[in-house]
Design a protein around this motif. Sequence first.
Motif, PDB file in Angstrom:
ATOM      1  N   GLY A   8       0.775  -1.226   0.000  1.00  0.00           N
ATOM      2  CA  GLY A   8       0.000   0.000   0.000  1.00  0.00           C
ATOM      3  C   GLY A   8       0.811   1.282   0.000  1.00  0.00           C
ATOM      4  O   GLY A   8       0.239   2.374  -0.074  1.00  0.00           O
ATOM      5  N   SER A  17      -4.085  10.837   0.827  1.00  0.00           N
ATOM      6  CA  SER A  17      -4.294   9.694   1.714  1.00  0.00           C
ATOM      7  C   SER A  17      -3.664   8.441   1.129  1.00  0.00           C
ATOM      8  O   SER A  17      -3.517   8.310  -0.092  1.00  0.00           O
ATOM      9  CB  SER A  17      -5.802   9.436   1.901  1.00  0.00           C
ATOM     10  OG  SER A  17      -6.437  10.534   2.518  1.00  0.00           O
ATOM     11  N   ARG A  19      -3.520   3.979   2.262  1.00  0.00           N
ATOM     12  CA  ARG A  19      -3.909   2.916   3.184  1.00  0.00           C
ATOM     13  C   ARG A  19      -2.881   1.796   3.078  1.00  0.00           C
ATOM     14  O   ARG A  19      -2.715   1.189   2.021  1.00  0.00           O
ATOM     15  CB  ARG A  19      -5.296   2.382   2.861  1.00  0.00           C
ATOM     16  CG  ARG A  19      -5.820   1.387   3.903  1.00  0.00           C
ATOM     17  CD  ARG A  19      -7.162   0.869   3.500  1.00  0.00           C
ATOM     18  NE  ARG A  19      -7.820   0.133   4.570  1.00  0.00           N
ATOM     19  CZ  ARG A  19      -8.381  -1.064   4.412  1.00  0.00           C
ATOM     20  NH1 ARG A  19      -8.342  -1.654   3.234  1.00  0.00           N
ATOM     21  NH2 ARG A  19      -8.976  -1.656   5.425  1.00  0.00           N
ATOM     22  N   SER A  21      -1.458  -1.945   4.331  1.00  0.00           N
ATOM     23  CA  SER A  21      -1.930  -3.228   4.832  1.00  0.00           C
ATOM     24  C   SER A  21      -0.736  -4.093   5.213  1.00  0.00           C
ATOM     25  O   SER A  21       0.347  -3.961   4.636  1.00  0.00           O
ATOM     26  CB  SER A  21      -2.742  -3.962   3.760  1.00  0.00           C
ATOM     27  OG  SER A  21      -3.870  -3.222   3.371  1.00  0.00           O
ATOM     28  N   PHE A  67      -4.278   9.524  11.386  1.00  0.00           N
ATOM     29  CA  PHE A  67      -4.096   8.105  11.046  1.00  0.00           C
ATOM     30  C   PHE A  67      -5.046   7.247  11.878  1.00  0.00           C
ATOM     31  O   PHE A  67      -5.345   7.575  13.026  1.00  0.00           O
ATOM     32  CB  PHE A  67      -2.665   7.658  11.340  1.00  0.00           C
ATOM     33  CG  PHE A  67      -1.603   8.307  10.497  1.00  0.00           C
ATOM     34  CD1 PHE A  67      -1.906   9.254   9.524  1.00  0.00           C
ATOM     35  CD2 PHE A  67      -0.274   7.953  10.673  1.00  0.00           C
ATOM     36  CE1 PHE A  67      -0.910   9.849   8.760  1.00  0.00           C
ATOM     37  CE2 PHE A  67       0.732   8.530   9.909  1.00  0.00           C
ATOM     38  CZ  PHE A  67       0.402   9.485   8.961  1.00  0.00           C
ATOM     39  N   THR A  68      -5.483   6.147  11.286  1.00  0.00           N
ATOM     40  CA  THR A  68      -6.320   5.195  11.999  1.00  0.00           C
ATOM     41  C   THR A  68      -5.790   3.786  11.756  1.00  0.00           C
ATOM     42  O   THR A  68      -5.654   3.361  10.598  1.00  0.00           O
ATOM     43  CB  THR A  68      -7.780   5.260  11.527  1.00  0.00           C
ATOM     44  OG1 THR A  68      -8.279   6.587  11.727  1.00  0.00           O
ATOM     45  CG2 THR A  68      -8.642   4.288  12.326  1.00  0.00           C
ATOM     46  N   TYR A  79      -4.218  -2.664   9.300  1.00  0.00           N
ATOM     47  CA  TYR A  79      -4.278  -1.622   8.300  1.00  0.00           C
ATOM     48  C   TYR A  79      -3.901  -0.297   8.955  1.00  0.00           C
ATOM     49  O   TYR A  79      -4.065  -0.117  10.158  1.00  0.00           O
ATOM     50  CB  TYR A  79      -5.688  -1.519   7.715  1.00  0.00           C
ATOM     51  CG  TYR A  79      -6.238  -2.831   7.228  1.00  0.00           C
ATOM     52  CD1 TYR A  79      -6.985  -3.641   8.070  1.00  0.00           C
ATOM     53  CD2 TYR A  79      -5.987  -3.275   5.938  1.00  0.00           C
ATOM     54  CE1 TYR A  79      -7.479  -4.858   7.637  1.00  0.00           C
ATOM     55  CE2 TYR A  79      -6.481  -4.497   5.495  1.00  0.00           C
ATOM     56  CZ  TYR A  79      -7.226  -5.273   6.351  1.00  0.00           C
ATOM     57  OH  TYR A  79      -7.708  -6.491   5.919  1.00  0.00           O
ATOM     58  N   GLN A  81      -4.824   3.571   7.911  1.00  0.00           N
ATOM     59  CA  GLN A  81      -5.400   4.593   7.049  1.00  0.00           C
ATOM     60  C   GLN A  81      -4.737   5.913   7.393  1.00  0.00           C
ATOM     61  O   GLN A  81      -4.825   6.367   8.537  1.00  0.00           O
ATOM     62  CB  GLN A  81      -6.909   4.692   7.245  1.00  0.00           C
ATOM     63  CG  GLN A  81      -7.578   5.766   6.417  1.00  0.00           C
ATOM     64  CD  GLN A  81      -7.496   5.494   4.930  1.00  0.00           C
ATOM     65  OE1 GLN A  81      -7.708   4.381   4.480  1.00  0.00           O
ATOM     66  NE2 GLN A  81      -7.186   6.536   4.157  1.00  0.00           N
ATOM     67  N   ASN A  83      -4.488   9.853   6.505  1.00  0.00           N
ATOM     68  CA  ASN A  83      -5.119  10.999   5.848  1.00  0.00           C
ATOM     69  C   ASN A  83      -4.326  12.262   6.133  1.00  0.00           C
ATOM     70  O   ASN A  83      -3.507  12.301   7.056  1.00  0.00           O
ATOM     71  CB  ASN A  83      -6.552  11.165   6.341  1.00  0.00           C
ATOM     72  CG  ASN A  83      -7.421   9.968   6.037  1.00  0.00           C
ATOM     73  OD1 ASN A  83      -7.264   9.296   5.016  1.00  0.00           O
ATOM     74  ND2 ASN A  83      -8.364   9.684   6.929  1.00  0.00           N
TER      75      ASN A  83
END
Length: 121
Positions: A8, A17, A19, A21, A67-68, A79, A81, A83
């Motif tokens: 990713g 953004s 993502r 993995s 970030f998440t 993962y 994520q 942004n």
Amino acid sequence: QVQLVESGGGLVQAGGSLRLSCEASGNIFSIEAMGWYRQPSGESRELVAVIGRGGSANYADSAKGRFTISRDNAKNKIYLQMNSLKFEDTGVYYCNADIKERGEVYHTPRWGQGTQVTVSS
């Protein structure tokens, strides 16, 4: 044998953004904490985010609000994520997991090979 494989990463403009993995595979009995670290060029590796098996997460101050981290225990995957990316988010992102293989007594930390994230300003 256990493998962690990240995917990713790539090149993105500031404000964009991505993502990431990471999938763990192999002779896995159980996995405890999993997380993401990054290493800017010429600098030390630093924690970005970590998530426990139950889903509790902690973030570096630089990642909070942007970030998440999430986790799929059934697939041994996590993962990230990301942004509102900034130039200073550039670096190699490594997946980390505390894994106990079948036949082992303890969980030990394992690392993926890393994936490059480059944010252009």
